[in-house]
Write a protein that holds these residues in place. Sequence first.
Motif, short mmCIF file in Angstrom:
data_model
loop_
_atom_site.label_atom_id
_atom_site.label_comp_id
_atom_site.label_asym_id
_atom_site.label_seq_id
_atom_site.Cartn_x
_atom_site.Cartn_y
_atom_site.Cartn_z
N ILE A 1 36.58 35.48 -0.18
CA ILE A 1 37.37 36.09 -1.25
C ILE A 1 37.35 37.60 -1.16
CG2 ILE A 1 35.51 36.25 -2.97
CD1 ILE A 1 37.53 35.39 -5.09
N PHE A 2 36.35 38.14 -0.48
CA PHE A 2 36.25 39.59 -0.37
C PHE A 2 37.35 40.17 0.51
CE2 PHE A 2 34.32 43.69 0.81
CZ PHE A 2 34.01 44.15 -0.45
N GLU A 3 37.88 39.37 1.43
CA GLU A 3 39.02 39.83 2.23
C GLU A 3 40.23 40.11 1.34
OE1 GLU A 3 39.39 38.61 6.66
OE2 GLU A 3 39.16 36.77 5.52
N THR A 4 40.40 39.30 0.30
CA THR A 4 41.48 39.53 -0.67
C THR A 4 41.28 40.86 -1.37
OG1 THR A 4 41.72 37.15 -1.03
CG2 THR A 4 42.64 38.61 -2.71
N PHE A 5 40.03 41.15 -1.74
CA PHE A 5 39.72 42.41 -2.40
C PHE A 5 40.07 43.59 -1.48
CE2 PHE A 5 36.84 45.94 -3.25
CZ PHE A 5 37.05 46.14 -4.60
N GLY A 6 39.65 43.52 -0.22
CA GLY A 6 39.95 44.59 0.73
C GLY A 6 41.43 44.82 0.90
N ARG A 7 42.19 43.72 0.97
CA ARG A 7 43.65 43.84 1.11
C ARG A 7 44.27 44.50 -0.11
NH1 ARG A 7 47.38 40.71 -0.90
NH2 ARG A 7 45.95 38.96 -1.26
N LYS A 8 43.83 44.12 -1.30
CA LYS A 8 44.40 44.69 -2.52
C LYS A 8 44.06 46.18 -2.66
CE LYS A 8 44.80 40.47 -5.25
NZ LYS A 8 44.49 39.80 -6.54
N ILE A 9 42.84 46.57 -2.27
CA ILE A 9 42.48 47.99 -2.31
C ILE A 9 43.36 48.77 -1.33
CG2 ILE A 9 40.68 49.67 -1.75
CD1 ILE A 9 40.24 48.29 -4.40
N ALA A 10 43.56 48.23 -0.13
CA ALA A 10 44.41 48.89 0.87
C ALA A 10 45.83 49.04 0.35
CB ALA A 10 44.39 48.11 2.17
N GLU A 11 46.35 48.01 -0.31
CA GLU A 11 47.70 48.07 -0.85
C GLU A 11 47.81 49.13 -1.94
OE1 GLU A 11 48.28 44.08 -2.14
OE2 GLU A 11 48.81 43.32 -0.14
N MET A 12 46.81 49.22 -2.80
CA MET A 12 46.83 50.21 -3.88
C MET A 12 46.79 51.62 -3.32
SD MET A 12 44.66 48.70 -7.12
CE MET A 12 43.21 48.20 -6.21
N LEU A 13 45.93 51.86 -2.32
CA LEU A 13 45.85 53.19 -1.70
C LEU A 13 47.16 53.56 -1.03
CD1 LEU A 13 42.26 53.01 -0.17
CD2 LEU A 13 42.99 54.39 -2.11
N PHE A 14 47.80 52.60 -0.38
CA PHE A 14 49.07 52.86 0.28
C PHE A 14 50.14 53.23 -0.75
CE2 PHE A 14 53.24 51.28 1.71
CZ PHE A 14 53.39 52.04 2.86
N ILE A 15 50.18 52.51 -1.86
CA ILE A 15 51.17 52.79 -2.91
C ILE A 15 50.96 54.19 -3.49
CG2 ILE A 15 51.89 52.15 -5.25
CD1 ILE A 15 51.36 49.21 -4.40
N ILE A 16 49.70 54.57 -3.71
CA ILE A 16 49.40 55.90 -4.25
C ILE A 16 49.89 56.98 -3.31
CG2 ILE A 16 47.51 57.51 -4.78
CD1 ILE A 16 45.95 55.04 -5.85
N ILE A 17 49.60 56.82 -2.01
CA ILE A 17 50.01 57.82 -1.02
C ILE A 17 51.53 57.93 -0.95
CG2 ILE A 17 50.05 58.35 1.45
CD1 ILE A 17 47.23 57.04 1.57
N MET A 18 52.21 56.78 -0.91
CA MET A 18 53.67 56.80 -0.81
C MET A 18 54.31 57.36 -2.06
SD MET A 18 54.37 55.98 2.19
CE MET A 18 56.14 56.06 1.91
N THR A 19 53.75 57.05 -3.23
CA THR A 19 54.30 57.56 -4.48
C THR A 19 54.21 59.08 -4.52
OG1 THR A 19 53.71 55.54 -5.68
CG2 THR A 19 54.08 57.52 -6.99
N GLN A 20 53.05 59.63 -4.14
CA GLN A 20 52.89 61.08 -4.12
C GLN A 20 53.84 61.73 -3.12
OE1 GLN A 20 51.71 63.24 -5.91
NE2 GLN A 20 51.24 65.07 -4.71
N THR A 21 53.99 61.14 -1.95
CA THR A 21 54.89 61.68 -0.94
C THR A 21 56.33 61.67 -1.43
OG1 THR A 21 53.43 60.93 0.86
CG2 THR A 21 55.72 61.42 1.43
N ASN A 22 56.75 60.56 -2.01
CA ASN A 22 58.12 60.45 -2.52
C ASN A 22 58.40 61.47 -3.62
OD1 ASN A 22 58.74 58.36 -0.77
ND2 ASN A 22 58.19 56.75 -2.22
N ARG A 23 57.42 61.69 -4.49
CA ARG A 23 57.62 62.66 -5.57
C ARG A 23 57.76 64.07 -5.04
NH1 ARG A 23 53.25 59.94 -9.80
NH2 ARG A 23 54.71 58.43 -10.71
#
Length: 201
Positions: A120-142
Amino acid sequence: MLTQIKAYYKNILPNLSEEDWERLTPCFTIQQLKKGDYLTRSGEVCKQVSFVNKGLLRFFYVVDGREICTGFVQENNYLAQYDSFLTRQPSAGNIDALEECELINLSSDDIQNLYKAIPIFETFGRKIAEMLFIIIMTQTNRLLTLSPEERYQVVLEEHPYIIQRVPQYMIASFIGITPEHLSRLRNKMTGKTSRQKTKIV
């Protein structure tokens, strides 16, 4: 000390069992940072991810001797120089503490072992990676699509802690303008708010 991070994990992984949690906690290490201390310096390899139990940290780069701020992370969030963490290559950026901080760290080696031991920890790692990616892309787009006034308005509405806890010159760098421009922008917006209140009265 682990109350906040346990709630964080349970929010992302509602099915995390007490048994899996007990297997996870021995992997945590606690790190204290004083204001001004670095979590990661440019040129170092990031070998851990860190949960912010207390305090505020900043991401920034140094370009031609000038600091360029790309983000802030407060309590109840994970952070890392994630590209360096994944590639095992030296980081181009820095992370420093803007306040006294208490971090709960997981090393890269422990994370890989957890992936194997706790599926189940693999799911956690994937979700953290997705959240970090969204944060980076949101800041770049803004930065690419919004005006300075719009970017500052986003900070006011979505991240008010930045206004309360971060020096003005760092906020200016974060939204991509000079401190002088930010000062004029704030005065303009304050004047606009005052005029609106006068009309309402």
